[in-house]
Motif scaffolding. Structure first.
Motif, PDB file in Angstrom:
ATOM      1  N   ALA A   1      29.939 -26.657  35.234  1.00  0.00           N
ATOM      2  CA  ALA A   1      28.814 -26.214  34.401  1.00  0.00           C
ATOM      3  C   ALA A   1      28.595 -27.140  33.221  1.00  0.00           C
ATOM      4  O   ALA A   1      27.465 -27.392  32.816  1.00  0.00           O
ATOM      5  CB  ALA A   1      29.040 -24.790  33.931  1.00  0.00           C
ATOM      6  N   SER A   2      29.658 -27.684  32.651  1.00  0.00           N
ATOM      7  CA  SER A   2      29.507 -28.558  31.494  1.00  0.00           C
ATOM      8  C   SER A   2      28.881 -29.906  31.873  1.00  0.00           C
ATOM      9  O   SER A   2      28.344 -30.592  31.018  1.00  0.00           O
ATOM     10  CB  SER A   2      30.853 -28.777  30.813  1.00  0.00           C
ATOM     11  OG  SER A   2      31.740 -29.425  31.707  1.00  0.00           O
ATOM     12  N   ALA A   3      28.959 -30.292  33.155  1.00  0.00           N
ATOM     13  CA  ALA A   3      28.409 -31.571  33.598  1.00  0.00           C
ATOM     14  C   ALA A   3      26.922 -31.461  33.926  1.00  0.00           C
ATOM     15  O   ALA A   3      26.245 -32.472  34.049  1.00  0.00           O
ATOM     16  CB  ALA A   3      29.164 -32.066  34.813  1.00  0.00           C
ATOM     17  N   VAL A   4      26.399 -30.267  34.063  1.00  0.00           N
ATOM     18  CA  VAL A   4      24.996 -30.069  34.418  1.00  0.00           C
ATOM     19  C   VAL A   4      24.134 -30.254  33.170  1.00  0.00           C
ATOM     20  O   VAL A   4      24.367 -29.622  32.143  1.00  0.00           O
ATOM     21  CB  VAL A   4      24.776 -28.662  35.026  1.00  0.00           C
ATOM     22  CG1 VAL A   4      23.299 -28.417  35.284  1.00  0.00           C
ATOM     23  CG2 VAL A   4      25.582 -28.508  36.297  1.00  0.00           C
ATOM     24  N   GLN A   5      23.175 -31.135  33.275  1.00  0.00           N
ATOM     25  CA  GLN A   5      22.257 -31.391  32.163  1.00  0.00           C
ATOM     26  C   GLN A   5      20.987 -30.586  32.377  1.00  0.00           C
ATOM     27  O   GLN A   5      20.444 -30.568  33.487  1.00  0.00           O
ATOM     28  CB  GLN A   5      21.919 -32.880  32.089  1.00  0.00           C
ATOM     29  CG  GLN A   5      23.108 -33.765  31.798  1.00  0.00           C
ATOM     30  CD  GLN A   5      23.678 -33.514  30.414  1.00  0.00           C
ATOM     31  OE1 GLN A   5      22.950 -33.367  29.448  1.00  0.00           O
ATOM     32  NE2 GLN A   5      24.992 -33.436  30.333  1.00  0.00           N
ATOM     33  N   PRO A   6      20.464 -29.953  31.330  1.00  0.00           N
ATOM     34  CA  PRO A   6      19.210 -29.211  31.491  1.00  0.00           C
ATOM     35  C   PRO A   6      18.070 -30.167  31.806  1.00  0.00           C
ATOM     36  O   PRO A   6      18.048 -31.303  31.321  1.00  0.00           O
ATOM     37  CB  PRO A   6      19.014 -28.541  30.138  1.00  0.00           C
ATOM     38  CG  PRO A   6      19.816 -29.340  29.183  1.00  0.00           C
ATOM     39  CD  PRO A   6      20.953 -29.919  29.962  1.00  0.00           C
ATOM     40  N   ARG A   7      17.140 -29.717  32.632  1.00  0.00           N
ATOM     41  CA  ARG A   7      15.990 -30.545  32.991  1.00  0.00           C
ATOM     42  C   ARG A   7      14.728 -30.071  32.295  1.00  0.00           C
ATOM     43  O   ARG A   7      13.728 -30.763  32.297  1.00  0.00           O
ATOM     44  CB  ARG A   7      15.827 -30.540  34.497  1.00  0.00           C
ATOM     45  CG  ARG A   7      17.089 -31.141  35.144  1.00  0.00           C
ATOM     46  CD  ARG A   7      16.937 -31.538  36.548  1.00  0.00           C
ATOM     47  NE  ARG A   7      15.740 -32.317  36.724  1.00  0.00           N
ATOM     48  CZ  ARG A   7      15.100 -32.424  37.880  1.00  0.00           C
ATOM     49  NH1 ARG A   7      15.568 -31.814  38.926  1.00  0.00           N
ATOM     50  NH2 ARG A   7      14.005 -33.132  37.979  1.00  0.00           N
TER      51      ARG A   7
END
Length: 72
Positions: A7-13
């Protein structure tokens, strides 16, 4: 199957206007003015106005083109 990123690696788009302003290093009022002028596009999700990452990238490219044209 593909590995799901942490989850910490996912960047908001999609970014709130305030977050887009922070990413671009400008004030929130500048972002709203650029949106009003049609220079920065947004999407609506319910009542919220959000700025997709690719629209931020497009806006940066627009600024770079304008800067190059002004220097020519």
């Amino acid at each position: 199957m593909g590995k799901v990123p942490a989850a910490s690696a996912v960047q908001p788009r999609l970014h709130r206007v305030e977050a887009a302003a922070e990413l671009l290093g400008v004030k929130r009022t500048v972002i709203y003015e650029q949106i009003r002028l049609g220079r920065l596009r947004t999407v609506r999700v319910g009542r919220r106005r959000l700025v997709p990452t690719e629209y931020i990238d497009e806006y940066i490219e627009l600024l770079k083109r304008e800067s190059e044209m002004a220097a020519a």
